[in-house]
Design a protein around this motif. Structure first.
Motif, mmCIF file in Angstrom:
data_model
loop_
_atom_site.group_PDB
_atom_site.id
_atom_site.type_symbol
_atom_site.label_atom_id
_atom_site.label_comp_id
_atom_site.label_asym_id
_atom_site.label_seq_id
_atom_site.Cartn_x
_atom_site.Cartn_y
_atom_site.Cartn_z
ATOM 1 N N GLU A 140 36.470 11.243 71.141
ATOM 2 C CA GLU A 140 35.323 10.457 71.577
ATOM 3 C C GLU A 140 34.291 10.293 70.473
ATOM 4 O OE1 GLU A 140 35.446 8.835 74.362
ATOM 5 O OE2 GLU A 140 37.416 9.764 74.500
ATOM 6 N N HIS A 156 35.200 7.605 68.183
ATOM 7 C CA HIS A 156 34.868 6.286 68.724
ATOM 8 C C HIS A 156 33.428 5.914 68.410
ATOM 9 C CE1 HIS A 156 38.265 6.459 71.997
ATOM 10 N NE2 HIS A 156 38.715 6.260 70.773
ATOM 11 N N THR A 198 30.785 5.979 79.482
ATOM 12 C CA THR A 198 31.873 6.916 79.766
ATOM 13 C C THR A 198 32.785 6.374 80.860
ATOM 14 O OG1 THR A 198 30.559 8.829 79.080
ATOM 15 C CG2 THR A 198 32.394 9.249 80.580
ATOM 16 N N ARG A 202 35.664 13.864 77.565
ATOM 17 C CA ARG A 202 34.728 12.754 77.762
ATOM 18 C C ARG A 202 33.337 13.274 78.105
ATOM 19 N NH1 ARG A 202 36.293 7.720 76.032
ATOM 20 N NH2 ARG A 202 38.405 7.214 76.704
#
Length: 240
Positions: free
Chosen positions: A5, A8, A64, A94
């Protein structure tokens, strides 16, 4: 999963920046453009800043939620299922990444509050405790969002679900006191979990005691007790 994550973020910095700037814009808008403070004793900024900190714990969940539904839609989750990991690892990764961003966002908003002249007076312990209550609320709201994202299943459905955040956020005492509202509305506002957190945070920042802290802890824990297992169970059942 958490490192994935964070990677990202590096590829999509605009989304991260927008998530940090949005609550700052709200704080400035309510503090300078719209004003307010009807029924508030003392400086409105001392009431507004803690309320905005609580309010922003409900915003940004869609990032999310959309990421979860995109992984489902693209089949990424199916590939993760083939790996030796716990069912909840993807969701926990997440949530950890979201909590890191929320912590940064809190820091930015607190800094803006200081720039506006807000000064917490409850001491370092109370200050850290207030931030802990805010992050606990965020964690609970996050798992509600994850569960709803798993139910929605597709990114385009998340926008419809995200609309539910607005009444929860604004039907609270984040921006105005329940005493300034109609009696029935004030009662609803007082029972809102976000109002409980906002009240406890104001007390801690203002050095007014910890009488409301128990409710600010109990509500998020109760929500977590319901939605965390629901989300994990829903995730585990998607491959059946």
């Amino acid at each position: 999963m958490t490192r994935r994550e964070l990677a990202h973020w590096a590829r999509q910095p605009v989304r991260v920046v927008v998530g940090l700037v949005f609550p700052v814009m709200l704080l400035l808008m309510f503090g300078y453009l719209i004003g307010g403070g009807r029924g508030v004793e003392g400086e409105y900024v001392d009431y507004l800043v803690p309320g905005m900190l609580a309010l922003t714990m409900a915003f940004g969940l869609e990032g999310t939620m959309i990421a979860v539904t995109q992984d489902l839609d693209k089949g990424v989750i199916d590939r993760f299922r083939s790996l030796p990991m716990a069912n909840g690892a993807v969701l926990v990764g997440r949530s950890v990444a979201d909590m890191l961003q929320s912590t940064v966002g809190l820091g930015v908003l607190v800094g803006v509050g200081f720039a506006l002249g807000w000064r917490p007076g409850g001491g370092p312990g109370a200050f850290v405790g207030a931030l802990g209550l805010l992050l606990l609320l965020r964690f609970a709201m996050l798992w509600i969002g994850i569960f709803l994202a798993l139910v929605a299943g597709k990114p385009e459905m998340v926008q419809a679900v995200q609309i539910l955040v607005w009444p929860v956020g604004f039907l609270s005492n984040a921006l105005a006191t329940p005493a300034s509202m109609p009696d029935w509305l004030g009662t609803v506002v007082q029972w809102n979990p976000m109002s409980r957190t906002a009240t406890a945070v104001r007390d801690l920042f203002g050095g007014l005691g910890t009488d409301h802290v128990w409710a600010a802890v109990a509500w998020p824990l109760a929500l977590l007790a319901v939605f965390f297992p629901l989300a994990v169970r829903r995730f585990a059942g998607l491959g059946r």
